[in-house]
Design an enzyme around this catalytic site. Structure first.
Site, PDB file in Angstrom:
ATOM      1  N   GLU A 119      -0.001   5.225   1.546  1.00  0.00           N
ATOM      2  CA  GLU A 119      -0.560   6.007   0.175  1.00  0.00           C
ATOM      3  C   GLU A 119       0.244   5.764  -0.857  1.00  0.00           C
ATOM      4  OE1 GLU A 119      -0.724  10.105   0.753  1.00  0.00           O
ATOM      5  OE2 GLU A 119      -0.727  10.108   2.853  1.00  0.00           O
ATOM      6  N   PHE A 163      26.917   2.754  11.568  1.00  0.00           N
ATOM      7  CA  PHE A 163      26.878   2.548  13.059  1.00  0.00           C
ATOM      8  C   PHE A 163      27.561   1.159  13.468  1.00  0.00           C
ATOM      9  CE2 PHE A 163      24.951   6.033  15.431  1.00  0.00           C
ATOM     10  CZ  PHE A 163      24.829   6.947  14.655  1.00  0.00           C
ATOM     11  N   GLN A 210       5.304  -0.289  -5.744  1.00  0.00           N
ATOM     12  CA  GLN A 210       5.004  -0.885  -6.779  1.00  0.00           C
ATOM     13  C   GLN A 210       3.904  -0.259  -7.462  1.00  0.00           C
ATOM     14  OE1 GLN A 210       5.578  -2.667  -3.758  1.00  0.00           O
ATOM     15  NE2 GLN A 210       7.623  -3.265  -4.495  1.00  0.00           N
ATOM     16  N   THR A 262      -0.082  14.150 -11.110  1.00  0.00           N
ATOM     17  CA  THR A 262      -0.186  12.627 -10.656  1.00  0.00           C
ATOM     18  C   THR A 262       1.094  11.887 -10.948  1.00  0.00           C
ATOM     19  OG1 THR A 262      -2.421  12.786 -11.245  1.00  0.00           O
ATOM     20  CG2 THR A 262      -1.573  10.651 -11.122  1.00  0.00           C
TER      21      THR A 262
HETATM   22  C1  LIG Z   1       0.959   1.757   9.249  1.00  0.00           C
HETATM   23  C2  LIG Z   1       0.010   1.994   8.201  1.00  0.00           C
HETATM   24  C3  LIG Z   1      -0.889   3.127   8.246  1.00  0.00           C
HETATM   25  C4  LIG Z   1      -1.801   3.100   7.099  1.00  0.00           C
HETATM   26  N1  LIG Z   1      -2.583   4.166   7.154  1.00  0.00           N
HETATM   27  C5  LIG Z   1      -3.845   4.150   6.269  1.00  0.00           C
HETATM   28  C6  LIG Z   1      -4.836   5.189   6.547  1.00  0.00           C
HETATM   29  O1  LIG Z   1      -4.953   5.883   7.241  1.00  0.00           O
HETATM   30  N2  LIG Z   1      -5.940   4.866   5.480  1.00  0.00           N
HETATM   31  C7  LIG Z   1      -5.939   4.062   4.474  1.00  0.00           C
HETATM   32  O2  LIG Z   1      -6.964   4.031   3.975  1.00  0.00           O
HETATM   33  N3  LIG Z   1      -5.076   3.025   4.648  1.00  0.00           N
HETATM   34  C8  LIG Z   1      -3.824   3.134   5.353  1.00  0.00           C
HETATM   35  N4  LIG Z   1      -2.983   2.163   5.130  1.00  0.00           N
HETATM   36  C9  LIG Z   1      -3.121   1.169   4.166  1.00  0.00           C
HETATM   37  C10 LIG Z   1      -1.968   1.067   3.243  1.00  0.00           C
HETATM   38  O3  LIG Z   1      -2.406   2.302   2.513  1.00  0.00           O
HETATM   39  C11 LIG Z   1      -2.156  -0.057   2.300  1.00  0.00           C
HETATM   40  O4  LIG Z   1      -1.549  -0.957   3.384  1.00  0.00           O
HETATM   41  C12 LIG Z   1      -1.277  -0.268   1.209  1.00  0.00           C
HETATM   42  O5  LIG Z   1      -1.980   0.595   0.212  1.00  0.00           O
HETATM   43  C13 LIG Z   1      -0.963  -1.670   0.451  1.00  0.00           C
HETATM   44  O6  LIG Z   1      -2.305  -2.490   0.628  1.00  0.00           O
HETATM   45  P1  LIG Z   1      -2.215  -3.941   1.205  1.00  0.00           P
HETATM   46  O7  LIG Z   1      -1.757  -3.820   2.459  1.00  0.00           O
HETATM   47  O8  LIG Z   1      -3.679  -4.439   1.176  1.00  0.00           O
HETATM   48  O9  LIG Z   1      -1.406  -4.654   0.435  1.00  0.00           O
HETATM   49  P2  LIG Z   1      -1.669  -5.488  -1.037  1.00  0.00           P
HETATM   50  O10 LIG Z   1      -2.626  -4.432  -2.066  1.00  0.00           O
HETATM   51  O11 LIG Z   1      -2.426  -6.575  -0.929  1.00  0.00           O
HETATM   52  O12 LIG Z   1      -0.315  -5.352  -1.820  1.00  0.00           O
HETATM   53  C14 LIG Z   1       0.596  -6.489  -1.340  1.00  0.00           C
HETATM   54  C15 LIG Z   1       1.926  -6.335  -2.261  1.00  0.00           C
HETATM   55  O13 LIG Z   1       1.503  -6.699  -3.509  1.00  0.00           O
HETATM   56  C16 LIG Z   1       2.085  -5.714  -4.210  1.00  0.00           C
HETATM   57  N5  LIG Z   1       1.258  -5.451  -5.282  1.00  0.00           N
HETATM   58  C17 LIG Z   1      -0.180  -5.352  -5.161  1.00  0.00           C
HETATM   59  N6  LIG Z   1      -0.911  -4.921  -6.377  1.00  0.00           N
HETATM   60  C18 LIG Z   1       0.018  -4.724  -7.400  1.00  0.00           C
HETATM   61  C19 LIG Z   1       0.479  -4.585  -8.666  1.00  0.00           C
HETATM   62  N7  LIG Z   1      -0.766  -4.321  -9.727  1.00  0.00           N
HETATM   63  N8  LIG Z   1       1.646  -4.479  -9.238  1.00  0.00           N
HETATM   64  C20 LIG Z   1       2.692  -4.563  -8.582  1.00  0.00           C
HETATM   65  N9  LIG Z   1       2.517  -5.153  -7.232  1.00  0.00           N
HETATM   66  C21 LIG Z   1       1.155  -5.201  -6.472  1.00  0.00           C
HETATM   67  C22 LIG Z   1       2.126  -4.139  -3.299  1.00  0.00           C
HETATM   68  O14 LIG Z   1       2.986  -3.294  -3.722  1.00  0.00           O
HETATM   69  C23 LIG Z   1       2.580  -5.084  -2.049  1.00  0.00           C
HETATM   70  O15 LIG Z   1       3.880  -5.294  -2.089  1.00  0.00           O
HETATM   71  C24 LIG Z   1      -1.903   2.267   6.006  1.00  0.00           C
HETATM   72  C25 LIG Z   1      -1.352   0.982   6.261  1.00  0.00           C
HETATM   73  C26 LIG Z   1      -0.472   0.896   7.420  1.00  0.00           C
HETATM   74  C27 LIG Z   1       0.665  -0.304   7.514  1.00  0.00           C
END
Ligand SMILES: Cc1cc2nc3c(=O)[nH]c(=O)nc-3n(C[C@H](O)[C@H](O)[C@H](O)COP(=O)(O)OP(=O)(O)OC[C@H]3O[C@@H](n4cnc5c(N)ncnc54)[C@H](O)[C@@H]3O)c2cc1C
Length: 388
Positions: free
Chosen positions: A363, A338, A367, A313
């Site tokens: 994934e 470029f 952060q 992990t």
């Molecule tokens: C193109 C794309 C493909 C994806 N594919 C999949 C998929 O196949 N299956 C699936 O289940 N999900 C998928 N996701 C979802 C992806 O895993 C999430 O977007 C990601 O885990 C972040 O969650 P969120 O967007 O809700 O952001 P949030 O969790 O709301 O986070 C917003 C910001 O706050 C920061 N943050 C949040 N909590 C903390 C903390 N405790 N400490 C510090 N910083 C923090 C984050 O790093 C981020 O910068 C995909 C997303 C995209 C954009």
């Protein structure tokens, strides 16, 4: 004794992926990026030559390959086109919790057909209100007789528009935390599964991401992955397998950006000589090489560890964090090398910079990787591995 050489089998895997990237992905990457068209025919070819679903165990007709094999493969595929490679990778992501936690019967039902025919699957965990905070999901599964009824919404689900089935994480007790989370395999065509429109994303545009709503979706209890309440543990354990591969995807994109930059820097003249003779430029190229080499080794280590049965992990998070951030940096620098042409869509590094960003988000964001690593450093439990 350390041995950094690849076996003949690993070299064959690398060469297969490299040739596929060269012949099938690179020539079509621009078209799929511009149109956003899902690369269905290319994926079918990839499946046909054994580049998809590589971890399915031989018992179910698969190749039973390890995470190190995937990592080796991903460097080449993501260097070819990371949008297409993400569509391939999303199958591995959906398969991972099933391989980790499902019963023999469930594997026979869902994995064996995937070895026999081309199928797509999706990992449906993230919700509109819960991404990083997986324990905050609100999708529910309620037991009714021999079935569970699923209600809720998922967001950003890669491959959702083409999936035959989805791994769906739910809460069997909505008032409880992660101990009440349970995973199911849900047939994508089941009544009540509503797949939303394809999202228009900054990069990896041919990869298919959509919201999915579950309205009273009936799933047999036998489709539960593991036992009730084990969903969070299984979904997180799956990341130990998949994060080294995603991290190596970032290495592949960075490597492509570096190679374009080296070629360009040696042919673009300014002040009567190639820009690469300027230390200001050649140092950028040297740093790219340093970062790609370091990233590759971190991915090899994290994948090798889990293949050998060590918990990885910490190493997987280090690899994901380093490689995602590194890829963004290298691709931004490639645009800089470029100059004005880097900012233009006629040149390849513009796409690479757009594609790079998502590695810091999906994934587990960069952060969240820091949160995981910090926990290992601070909770006193120590880091596992062969050398600690
Ligand atoms: C193109 C794309 C493909 C994806 N594919 C999949 C998929 O196949 N299956 C699936 O289940 N999900 C998928 N996701 C979802 C992806 O895993 C999430 O977007 C990601 O885990 C972040 O969650 P969120 O967007 O809700 O952001 P949030 O969790 O709301 O986070 C917003 C910001 O706050 C920061 N943050 C949040 N909590 C903390 C903390 N405790 N400490 C510090 N910083 C923090 C984050 O790093 C981020 O910068 C995909 C997303 C995209 C954009």
């Amino acid at each position: 004794m350390l041995d950094f050489s690849l076996t003949d089998e690993q070299k064959a895997v690398r060469d297969l992926a490299r040739d596929f990237a060269k012949n099938e992905m690179i020539p079509n990457a621009e078209h799929h990026d511009k149109t956003g068209e899902y690369p269905l025919e290319i994926l079918k070819k990839a499946w046909g030559i054994g580049l998809m679903n590589i971890h399915i165990e031989p018992e179910y007709g698969g190749a039973g390959m390890g995470d190190l094999d995937e990592v080796i493969m991903n460097e080449e595929l993501f260097a070819g086109c990371s949008g297409m490679a993400t569509a391939m990778l999303a199958n591995n992501l959906a398969l991972a919790p099933v391989l980790v936690g499902a019963s023999h019967e469930l594997k026979k039902k869902y994995l064996a057909p995937m070895a026999e025919e081309f199928q797509i699957c999706a990992y449906a965990v993230t919700e509109p209100g819960a991404g990083s905070d997986v324990a905050g999901i609100r999708t529910t599964a309620k037991r009714v007789g021999d079935d569970y009824i699923i209600n809720g919404s998922k967001m950003w689900i890669t491959n959702a528009g083409y999936a035959n089935w989805m791994f769906v994480l739910t809460k069997t007790d909505p008032s409880a935390g992660h101990k009440a989370m349970t995973g199911f395999i849900v047939d994508a065509k089941a009544p009540g599964v509503i797949v939303g429109k394809k999202e228009k994303n900054m990069g990896q545009r041919c990869s298919d991401t959509r919201g999915v709503t579950f309205e009273d979706v009936k799933v047999p209890a036998s489709n539960m992955v593991g036992r009730e309440g084990e969903g969070f543990k299984i979904a997180m354990a799956a990341f130990d397998h998949t994060r080294p591969g995603v991290a190596m995807g970032a290495v592949g994109v960075a490597k492509a950006a570096m190679e374009h930059s080296i070629r360009y820097a040696n042919t673009r003249n300014s002040f009567g000589k190639p820009i690469s003779v300027n230390q200001g430029v050649s140092f950028i190229l040297a740093q790219m090489a340093r970062d790609v080499e370091a990233g590759r080794l971190l991915c090899y280590q994290a994948a090798w560890m889990i293949d050998q049965g060590y918990r990885n992990t910490y190493q997987a998070s280090i690899a994901k964090m380093f490689c995602a951030d590194m890829c963004m940096r290298v691709c931004t620098d490639a645009v800089q090398v470029f100059g004005g042409y880097g900012f233009n869509e006629e040149y390849p590094v513009e796409k690479l910079m757009r594609d790079a960003k998502i590695f810091q988000i999906y994934e587990g964001t960069s952060q969240i990787q820091r949160v995981i690593v910090s926990k290992f450093l601070n909770d006193g439990k120590g880091i596992e591995g062969p050398n600690v």
